[in-house]
Design an enzyme around this catalytic site. Structure first.
Site, PDB file in Angstrom:
ATOM      1  CG  HIS A  50      -2.031  -1.013   1.096  1.00 23.90           C
ATOM      2  ND1 HIS A  50      -3.332  -0.662   0.776  1.00 23.90           N
ATOM      3  CD2 HIS A  50      -2.023  -2.361   1.208  1.00 23.90           C
ATOM      4  CE1 HIS A  50      -4.065  -1.771   0.719  1.00 23.90           C
ATOM      5  NE2 HIS A  50      -3.297  -2.805   0.982  1.00 23.90           N
ATOM      6  CG  ASP A  84      -0.055   9.149   0.548  1.00 21.56           C
ATOM      7  OD1 ASP A  84      -0.126   7.974   0.934  1.00 21.56           O
ATOM      8  OD2 ASP A  84      -0.749  10.069   1.020  1.00 21.56           O
TER       9      ASP A  84
HETATM   10  C1  GDG Z   1      -2.213   3.701   3.108  1.00 20.92           C
HETATM   11  C2  GDG Z   1      -1.224   4.427   2.189  1.00 20.92           C
HETATM   12  C3  GDG Z   1      -2.914   4.342   0.360  1.00 20.92           C
HETATM   13  C4  GDG Z   1      -8.684   9.865   7.390  1.00 20.92           C
HETATM   14  N1  GDG Z   1      -8.940  10.653   8.436  1.00 20.92           N
HETATM   15  C5  GDG Z   1     -10.194  10.385   8.801  1.00 20.92           C
HETATM   16  C6  GDG Z   1     -10.696   9.413   7.953  1.00 20.92           C
HETATM   17  N2  GDG Z   1      -9.737   9.111   7.102  1.00 20.92           N
HETATM   18  C7  GDG Z   1      -9.910   8.132   6.019  1.00 20.92           C
HETATM   19  C8  GDG Z   1      -9.908   8.810   4.675  1.00 20.92           C
HETATM   20  C9  GDG Z   1      -9.416   7.673   3.773  1.00 20.92           C
HETATM   21  C10 GDG Z   1      -8.457   6.937   4.682  1.00 20.92           C
HETATM   22  O1  GDG Z   1      -8.824   7.225   6.021  1.00 20.92           O
HETATM   23  C11 GDG Z   1      -7.014   7.414   4.485  1.00 20.92           C
HETATM   24  O2  GDG Z   1      -6.504   6.854   3.329  1.00 20.92           O
HETATM   25  P1  GDG Z   1      -5.146   7.316   2.642  1.00 20.92           P
HETATM   26  O3  GDG Z   1      -5.092   6.636   1.341  1.00 20.92           O
HETATM   27  O4  GDG Z   1      -5.146   8.786   2.553  1.00 20.92           O
HETATM   28  O5  GDG Z   1      -3.948   6.976   3.606  1.00 20.92           O
HETATM   29  P2  GDG Z   1      -3.236   5.882   4.571  1.00 20.92           P
HETATM   30  O6  GDG Z   1      -4.033   5.653   5.783  1.00 20.92           O
HETATM   31  O7  GDG Z   1      -1.865   6.418   4.785  1.00 20.92           O
HETATM   32  O8  GDG Z   1      -3.172   4.514   3.762  1.00 20.92           O
HETATM   33  C12 GDG Z   1      -1.957   5.233   1.138  1.00 20.92           C
HETATM   34  C13 GDG Z   1      -3.785   3.550   1.304  1.00 20.92           C
HETATM   35  O9  GDG Z   1      -3.004   2.832   2.260  1.00 20.92           O
HETATM   36  C14 GDG Z   1      -4.648   2.544   0.547  1.00 20.92           C
HETATM   37  O10 GDG Z   1      -3.870   1.676  -0.198  1.00 20.92           O
HETATM   38  O11 GDG Z   1      -3.735   5.151  -0.466  1.00 20.92           O
HETATM   39  O12 GDG Z   1      -1.028   5.812   0.234  1.00 20.92           O
HETATM   40  O13 GDG Z   1      -0.364   5.280   2.959  1.00 20.92           O
HETATM   41  O14 GDG Z   1     -10.453   6.811   3.439  1.00 20.92           O
HETATM   42  O15 GDG Z   1     -11.172   9.297   4.382  1.00 20.92           O
HETATM   43  N3  GDG Z   1     -11.925   8.909   8.054  1.00 20.92           N
HETATM   44  C15 GDG Z   1     -12.707   9.376   9.062  1.00 20.92           C
HETATM   45  N4  GDG Z   1     -12.288  10.343   9.914  1.00 20.92           N
HETATM   46  C16 GDG Z   1     -11.052  10.873   9.834  1.00 20.92           C
HETATM   47  O16 GDG Z   1     -10.689  11.736  10.628  1.00 20.92           O
HETATM   48  N5  GDG Z   1     -13.916   8.865   9.205  1.00 20.92           N
END
Ligand code: GDG
Length: 461
Positions: free
Chosen positions: A157, A365
């Protein structure tokens, strides 16, 4: 049809909301297919004579969750140590934040062996096993050593860094060699595949032997990019809930004469949050017309708080936001609203839709799902503008966003200004293309294309 067995560090009830891209995407995939989800329970038990917890199973709709507790020692060396203090910083190009402590690797191996040992008896002959992320790179090698013959795929990821950066990990050769025990390796972006290929050719003295096929260490593996997506329809349904609509209405009412700029991230140093806030300060300094108007809402959900680098970034951000509010705030306007809590998932679409600009500006990322969620939440008739870091995997797909270099504070502030001034017609045209892309390569496409490729790769092996 064969059963899907997902293995990841943490396991979550797929019917409940989660902050973290992996939990969101994997939960959505398993909801569709049913199957088994195996991993750590999140509970740490005191080091006892056996040092390992028992396996617990429970049913969450169509999905069986099987979880293990970890001993304190294993948790500290495998999870806090090798995974989050070595692999996470190195894979995000932050060698300066990595702690290569000799003791970590033992715990990392031990937990991967423990996972393999506990998972093996649960497997059926025609199961398809899908292992997720950097915590579990050697899992297939451990399973194979115990006689596992099933198809096993691995999805990373986070980004795979260039060869020279990987080489900083003392056990890099062992790690990369163990990837060859999988039938298929999936990365987020083309660039990660290029880094893999470069490592295989130049460091492992292997070669590319066919379409997406690599040979090294006497073994062959398939490898390709499978950019992860979101469930666009589910997100639209979420946007129709009362909480989401209330959120949208409250924000549009409260900020009717102002322009909202939104960041939603886990509070992680890879997400470039302080850099983003500094660029916002430069926007206010260089373009005074935005004062009393442009407002940055930064949601930074707590994560890995016991790791030092995370408390450092929290302090940095708090003082930065305080300074901007002190310098530019008025009695009736505060430029930055910084919230160090998780907001309810049902509110996320409403918040995104009410914001004129979505700021997704990580320093590095793997993909970044918030960029895709922001696009999906917009009103196509009057959409907001996505400002996206060129260092997010999503930038390979979302070319109609305004791409920025988050290290360049001045340049990012200029792009923020361009976003604030973008005419409606251009916003609509860019958004239509972005939405088409987010829809086409959604989470279902991601799951299907990975699992199809795994089936093919395993039959060729
Ligand atoms: C890893 C990789 C890759 C965030 N804050 C809140 C919240 N979120 C949700 C977002 C989104 C998810 O969490 C975050 O996803 P990301 O993709 O931005 O990031 P990582 O957690 O670092 O994930 C990344 C991912 O894996 C998938 O393969 O894209 O690059 O680092 O869905 O909306 N949701 C809620 N409250 C929050 O405060 N409810």
């Amino acid at each position: 049809m064969s059963r899907l067995v997902v293995v990841s560090n943490r396991v979550a009830d797929p019917r409940k909301p989660a902050a973290g891209g992996l939990a969101v995407a994997v939960g959505e995939s398993l909801q569709q297919t049913g199957g088994l989800w195996f991993g750590w329970s999140g509970t740490v038990i005191p080091d006892g004579p056996t040092g390992e917890g028992e396996l617990r199973k429970h049913q969450a709709g169509k999905v069986t969750l099987a979880t293990l507790d970890l001993s304190r020692e294993d948790h500290d060396s495998y999870y806090m140590g090798y995974s989050n203090d070595v692999l996470w910083p190195v894979f995000h190009n932050r060698l300066d934040l990595a702690h290569f402590e000799a003791g970590f690797i033992g715990g990392y191996r031990r937990v991967n062996q423990l996972f393999a040992r506990k998972l093996l008896p649960l497997l059926k002959d025609d199961d398809v096993i899908w292992v997720h992320d950097y915590h579990l790179i050697p899992l297939a090698a451990e399973l194979r050593a115990m006689g596992c013959k099933q198809r096993i795929g691995f999805f990373l990821h986070i980004p795979l860094p260039p060869q020279i950066i990987i080489a900083a990990v003392p056990q890099h050769e062992w790690l990369m060699r163990s990837l060859f025990a999988y039938d298929l390796i999936g990365f987020q972006a083309r660039q990660d595949v290029e880094h893999f290929e470069h490592y295989v050719v130049n460091e492992a003295h292997g070669e590319c032997v066919g379409d997406h096929l690599y040979r090294a260490y006497g073994q062959t593996v398939s490898c390709n990019a499978f950019p992860i997506g979101i469930d666009v329809d589910e997100f639209a349904v979420l946007g129709q809930t009362k909480e989401s609509r209330d959120m949208y209405e409250t924000m549009t009412r409260e900020y009717s004469s102002r322009r909202l700029m939104l960041g939603i991230d886990r509070l992680d140093y890879s997400k470039g949050i302080p850099q983003r806030v500094r660029a916002f300060r430069e926007l206010l300094a260089n373009y005074p017309e935005n004062r009393r108007s442009a407002t940055l809402i930064q949601i930074a959900s707590p994560t890995r708080e016991t790791v030092d680098a995370y408390s450092d970034i929290r302090r940095e951000l708090e003082s930065l936001c305080g300074a901007i509010n002190g310098d530019y705030g008025e009695l009736d306007w505060m430029p930055v609203r910084y919230i160090h809590r998780m907001v309810a998932r049902r509110r996320v679409p409403g918040l995104c839709r009410a914001s004129s600009i979505g700021l997704v500006t990580p320093l590095r990322d793997g993909m970044n799902l918030v960029a895709k969620e922001y696009v999906a939440a917009q009103d196509p008739g009057n959409p907001g503008v996505l400002v996206l870091s060129r260092f997010a995997g999503a930038a390979e797909q979302l070319k109609d966003a305004l791409l920025v270099n988050p290290y360049d504070t001045h340049g990012t502030a200029e792009i923020m200004q361009q976003a604030l001034r973008m005419p409606l017609e251009e916003r609509r045209a860019r958004h239509a293309k972005l939405l088409a892309c987010v829809r086409e390569q959604d989470v279902h496409w991601w799951r299907r294309s990975f699992l199809d490729a795994l089936r093919e790769a395993a039959s060729e092996r």
